[in-house]
Scaffold this active site. Structure first.
Site, PDB file in Angstrom:
ATOM      1  CD  GLN A   1      -3.801  -4.442   6.728  1.00  0.00           C
ATOM      2  OE1 GLN A   1      -3.599  -3.526   5.930  1.00  0.00           O
ATOM      3  NE2 GLN A   1      -4.475  -5.532   6.401  1.00  0.00           N
TER       4      GLN A   1
ATOM      5  CE  LYS B   1      -3.883  -2.232   2.248  1.00  0.00           C
ATOM      6  NZ  LYS B   1      -4.423  -2.717   3.514  1.00  0.00           N
TER       7      LYS B   1
ATOM      8  CG  ASP C   1     -10.221  -0.276   4.846  1.00  0.00           C
ATOM      9  OD1 ASP C   1     -10.011  -0.584   3.657  1.00  0.00           O
ATOM     10  OD2 ASP C   1      -9.572  -0.740   5.799  1.00  0.00           O
TER      11      ASP C   1
END
Ligand code: NDP
Length: 298
Positions: free
Chosen positions: A98, A54, A121
């Site tokens: 995460q 990422k 997200d």
């Protein structure tokens, strides 16, 4: 006739190109550089690989990447304090914590502490509600990537029968909402669904997000249907003594019947990070009251 292969790797490269173009315009015209903060707690090897990828792709697209690595025994209060700092930082337009988090942390509390406008997200309860009511939201990256591929492949999805196998909060449910938003007739199947093969046979679009290797065989697929395989499963290959990645659909038999199909690897997977970058640019544009990049949102 064999299905056409939906090349997620090539499509993800195109999405990243669009993101990079938009980033250079933001810099040139407005002096703004989009920034993505990724927070990793602990040392889960798979998460470390994702976070590294990422960060690398964020920088390659011209954006700023902020990585925060915290030890596995970090108190939840410290993580919440970091999230609060990132919420307040004007250089940070997207925040991703995460998952999975260590067992002593409440993942819902942490995700819901993120400013919904920076929740790239799309897991914050406000974004879930906005998506569910058809309003502008941050959309979870994997379903957004699936939607982009379906639009590219089929054009209008209106009136098509779509079956989503799996009802998780991160893939199945948001995928179903997005397809409903495209005016598909949507069925969500799960482990208690009766006669799954018959349900799947009615579908013009099948999205499999189950986590069971090669579960969907070709004789469940309506001829000409579009098959999107979200699954990532590692299986043993006894002949070689090695392992390999497979999806939730049996690629070889489904590719004989489907009109189009995503492979694993090289299908949905690469689109997920590309959509994270797209969401970061979108969040940056919204934060600055600027026009959103075309083709990068739901
Ligand atoms: P979850 O385990 O959270 O959900 C799986 C879903 O599948 C559940 O709703 C479950 O039903 C359903 N299910 C399980 N067994 C069956 C069955 N026999 N028949 C029908 N439905 C069944 O998984 P995720 O949604 O998080 O992930 C799904 C897959 O996608 C995994 O392989 C994961 O690795 C992959 N993935 C890939 C991503 C990418 O970037 N490509 C990103 C995220 C996930 P029930 O609710 O009834 O238990």
């Amino acid at each position: 006739m064999a299905a056409s292969i939906i090349d997620g790797k090539a499509f993800a490269a195109k999405v990243r190109e669009k993101v990079a173009e938009h980033v250079s315009r933001l810099k040139a015209d407005h002096g703004i550089t989009p920034g993505l903060a990724v927070v990793l707690v602990g040392e889960d090897p798979a998460s470390q690989v994702y976070v590294r990828n990422k960060g690398k792709q964020t920088v390659e697209c011209g954006m700023q990447s902020f990585e925060h690595k915290l030890p596995v025994d970090t108190p939840e209060a410290d993580l919440l304090a970091l999230v609060a700092r990132l919420n307040a930082d004007p250089a940070v337009h997207g925040i991703l914590v995460q998952l999975p988090l260590p067992a002593h942390m409440n993942a819902d509390a942490v995700i819901n502490a993120i400013d919904p406008a920076k929740d790239v997200d799309g897991f914050h309860i406000s974004n879930v509600g906005l998506l569910g009511t058809g309003q502008k939201s941050m959309v979870p990256c994997t379903p957004l990537g699936c939607l982009m591929m379906l639009r590219e492949q089929l054009g209008s999805l209106s009136g098509l029968n779509a079956v989503v196998i799996g009802r998780s909060n991160i893939v199945g449910k948001p995928m179903a909402q997005l397809l409903l938003g495209e005016s598909c007739t949507v069925t969500i199947a799960h482990s208690r669904t009766k006669d799954l093969p018959e349900v799947v046979r009615r579908a013009d679009i099948v999205v499999a997000a189950v986590g069971r290797p090669q579960m969907v065989p070709g004789d469940w697929i309506k001829p000409g249907a579009t098959v999107i395989d979200v699954g990532i499963n590692r299986i043993d290959v006894p002949e070689t003594g090695k392992t390999r990645l497979v999806g939730d659909v049996d690629y070889d038999s489904c590719a004989q019947v489907a009109g189009a199909i995503t492979p694993v690897p090289g299908g949905v997977g690469p689109m997920t990070i590309a959509c994270l970058l797209a969401n970061t640019v979108t969040a940056c544009c919204r934060a600055n009251g600027l026009a959103e990049p075309e083709g990068l949102t739901a």
